[in-house]
Structure formats: structure tokens, C-alpha cells
Design a protein around this motif. Structure first.
Motif, PDB file in Angstrom:
ATOM      1  N   VAL A  12       0.858  -1.179   0.000  1.00 33.86           N
ATOM      2  CA  VAL A  12       0.000   0.000   0.000  1.00 33.86           C
ATOM      3  C   VAL A  12       0.897   1.232   0.000  1.00 33.86           C
ATOM      4  N   THR A  13       0.745   2.094  -0.983  1.00 29.95           N
ATOM      5  CA  THR A  13       1.496   3.348  -0.998  1.00 29.95           C
ATOM      6  C   THR A  13       0.666   4.434  -0.327  1.00 29.95           C
ATOM      7  N   GLY A  14       1.359   5.437   0.210  1.00 32.29           N
ATOM      8  CA  GLY A  14       0.644   6.461   0.981  1.00 32.29           C
ATOM      9  C   GLY A  14      -0.016   5.864   2.194  1.00 32.29           C
ATOM     10  N   ALA A  15       0.679   4.910   2.846  1.00 31.94           N
ATOM     11  CA  ALA A  15       0.074   4.108   3.909  1.00 31.94           C
ATOM     12  C   ALA A  15       0.155   4.749   5.286  1.00 31.94           C
ATOM     13  N   GLY A  20      -4.915   5.241   2.878  1.00 30.64           N
ATOM     14  CA  GLY A  20      -3.865   4.226   2.848  1.00 30.64           C
ATOM     15  C   GLY A  20      -3.743   3.488   4.157  1.00 30.64           C
ATOM     16  N   ARG A  21      -3.758   4.215   5.252  1.00 31.24           N
ATOM     17  CA  ARG A  21      -3.676   3.591   6.580  1.00 31.24           C
ATOM     18  C   ARG A  21      -4.861   2.659   6.805  1.00 31.24           C
ATOM     19  N   CYS A  23      -6.844   1.150   4.709  1.00 29.43           N
ATOM     20  CA  CYS A  23      -6.823  -0.037   3.835  1.00 29.43           C
ATOM     21  C   CYS A  23      -5.715  -0.998   4.246  1.00 29.43           C
ATOM     22  N   ALA A  24      -4.563  -0.473   4.622  1.00 32.80           N
ATOM     23  CA  ALA A  24      -3.470  -1.337   5.056  1.00 32.80           C
ATOM     24  C   ALA A  24      -3.850  -2.126   6.301  1.00 32.80           C
ATOM     25  N   GLY A  38       5.645   4.970   1.998  1.00 28.22           N
ATOM     26  CA  GLY A  38       5.341   6.387   2.129  1.00 28.22           C
ATOM     27  C   GLY A  38       6.608   7.136   2.473  1.00 28.22           C
ATOM     28  N   ASN A  91      -2.053   4.202  -3.923  1.00 26.03           N
ATOM     29  CA  ASN A  91      -2.891   5.157  -3.206  1.00 26.03           C
ATOM     30  C   ASN A  91      -2.228   6.520  -3.022  1.00 26.03           C
ATOM     31  N   ALA A  92      -0.906   6.575  -3.034  1.00 21.78           N
ATOM     32  CA  ALA A  92      -0.202   7.840  -2.760  1.00 21.78           C
ATOM     33  C   ALA A  92      -0.630   8.918  -3.754  1.00 21.78           C
ATOM     34  N   ASN A 144      -6.075   4.097  -7.030  1.00 20.57           N
ATOM     35  CA  ASN A 144      -6.974   5.088  -6.450  1.00 20.57           C
ATOM     36  C   ASN A 144      -7.190   6.186  -7.486  1.00 20.57           C
TER      37      ASN A 144
END
Length: 254
Positions: A12-15, A20-21, A23-24, A38, A91-92, A144
Motif C-alpha cells: 500500500v502506498t501512501g500508507a 492508505g492507513r 486499507c493497510a 510512504g 494510493n499515494a 486510487n
């Protein structure tokens, strides 16, 4: 979560915060080994701790998705530690300044494009290369896209242009991945209650020039939607999904 006895791995990017958080953590809670990417190492470490508290496994992996070398190092870490990647959630992203196009600085334009489009390309390119050679081969890429992949907000030229471009990237990867059992879909999210969307509750500019408060939805609904997409067998794909606060301005004229 396993595939033929192998524990699935998700990136997951932008986690470090927001969507992002959420979903992770949901992926970790459902058995995925989650790699958290991230720029903010402390934020990623905090999310990793949360994932472990839920009984999951998470690896904080600081990365700048705009930098090809940084992305390459991230995927080398994934390859060395897990040997495979089953899900990538691109996602970032970032916004530009809410100004007229003639007032948007070219350097800021490039920063938004580098993050929202080139960053997705770099991560997708690396994931594609790993997924088509791993055993069992294949995997899932989820982008995203945002409601802005369909309709712009006022003064959002850079963000809107990149999110429209993500739709084209999603379609191209979905097509090119067929021969390798790589599927690609897009989730377009509208007004999830996160730090980034706090301004919606205070009032934001509308197409008619007014300032209006917009409804928000719980970000956990987004996490559940991403989990649903991730858990599908590779024989099925959610090509495009829109999840939004039901009464936000989008459908119709407002």
C-alpha cells in the motif's frame, strides 16, 4: 490470506495516514502481509504497530514514489523478504494549489504529476515485472482514481488531469496484464472522512461559485471495498468502482 498455501503479500502506498492507513490495516487484519510505503517513516512505523496489534504482519518501508531508484529499492526489499507480491494498492497522491491554471506554478504542476501519475507508473511497472515472473504468477493492481477521474472540482487542474490519466493507465495495464494473469482495477473515492477531507466539513467551493459543506462517509467503507477487490480470485476483476458519500455533489448537477 493464502494462495495455494502461500501467504499473500500486499503493498500500500501512501500508507501513513488516511485512506492508505485504513486499507493497510484492513488487509493486515485479514491475513495479508502488508508492506507500508510512504515518505514519513515515523507515521509508517506507527501504522505497522497498529497492524501488529490487530494480529497482522506489516513492514514499514519508506519510499518516495516519484523517485525511480527509491521505488526500485522498495521492490527489491519486497522480493528479498517475501519473494512475491499479490496486491498493489496505488494510493499515494497529492493536491495542487486551488488557483486558476494561469496562476499554477510549473514546478507544482510537475510535483503533482510526478506523484499522482509517474509514481503510479513506477510502482505499477515494478509490480508488473515481479508478478509476471513469480510462482504462482500473477497478481492484482488497484489504483486510487478519485471522483476527480470523472468530474473536476473548481481550480483543480493538476489533480484532475492526473486522475483522468490514471483511468487510461488502469485500462492499459488491465489489457496488457491478461497474458500474465495480472489484473488491474480502479476505485474512485468521494469524500471519505480523513485528514485530507476535513475541509469538506468546513465548506468548499462549488461549481456555481458558492461555498458549501459536503457530506462525508466513514473511511472504513473504503477499506472494506479495497479488501473486496483484493480478495477476488484472479479470474474476476472489479474494473471500476465508485464509492462515495451518498449525498455529496457528484450525481446530477450537485
Amino acid at each position: 490470506m493464502t494462495v495455494t498455501g502461500i501467504v499473500k503479500v500486499a503493498l500500500v502506498t501512501g500508507a501513513g495516514s488516511g485512506i492508505g492507513r485504513a486499507c493497510a490495516l484492513r488487509l493486515a487484519e485479514h491475513g495479508y502481509r502488508v508492506v507500508l510505503a510512504g515518505r514519513r517513516e515515523a507515521a509508517l512505523a506507527a501504522v505497522a504497530d497498529e497492524a501488529r496489534a490487530l494480529g497482522g504482519e506489516a513492514l514499514a518501508a519508506p519510499c518516495d514514489v516519484t523517485d525511480a531508484a527509491s521505488v526500485a529499492a522498495l521492490f527489491e526489499t519486497i522480493r528479498a523478504r517475501y519473494g512475491r507480491l499479490d496486491v498493489l494498492f496505488n494510493n499515494a497522491g497529492r493536491n495542487g494549489s486551488p488557483v486558476d491554471i494561469d496562476e499554477l506554478d510549473i514546478d507544482e504542476w510537475r510535483l503533482v504529476v510526478d506523484t499522482n501519475l509517474t509514481g503510479v507508473f513506477l510502482c505499477t511497472r515494478a509490480a508488473f515485472g515481479l508478478m509476471k515472473t513469480q510462482n504462482p504468477r500473477g497478481g492484482r493492481i488497484i489504483n486510487n482514481g478519485s471522483i476527480s477521474a470523472h468530474a473536476p472540482r473548481p481550480n483543480s487542474i493538476a489533480y484532475t488531469a492526473t486522475k483522468h490519466a490514471i483511468t487510461g493507465l488502469t485500462k492499459a495495464v488491465s489489457l496488457d496484464g491478461r497474458r500474465y494473469d495480472i489484473v488491474c482495477g480502479q476505485i474512485d473515492i468521494g469524500n471519505a472522512a480523513t485528514e485530507m477531507a476535513e475541509r469538506m466539513a468546513r465548506g468548499v467551493p462549488q461549481a456555481n461559485g458558492e461555498i458549501a459543506v459536503e457530506p462525508l462517509m466513514d473511511v472504513q467503507h473504503v477499506a472494506d471495498a479495497v479488501l473486496h477487490m483484493a480478495q477476488l480470485p484472479l479470474s474476476a476483476n472489479v474494473q471500476f468502482m465508485t464509492i462515495m458519500a451518498s449525498k455529496m455533489p457528484f450525481v446530477g448537477r450537485g
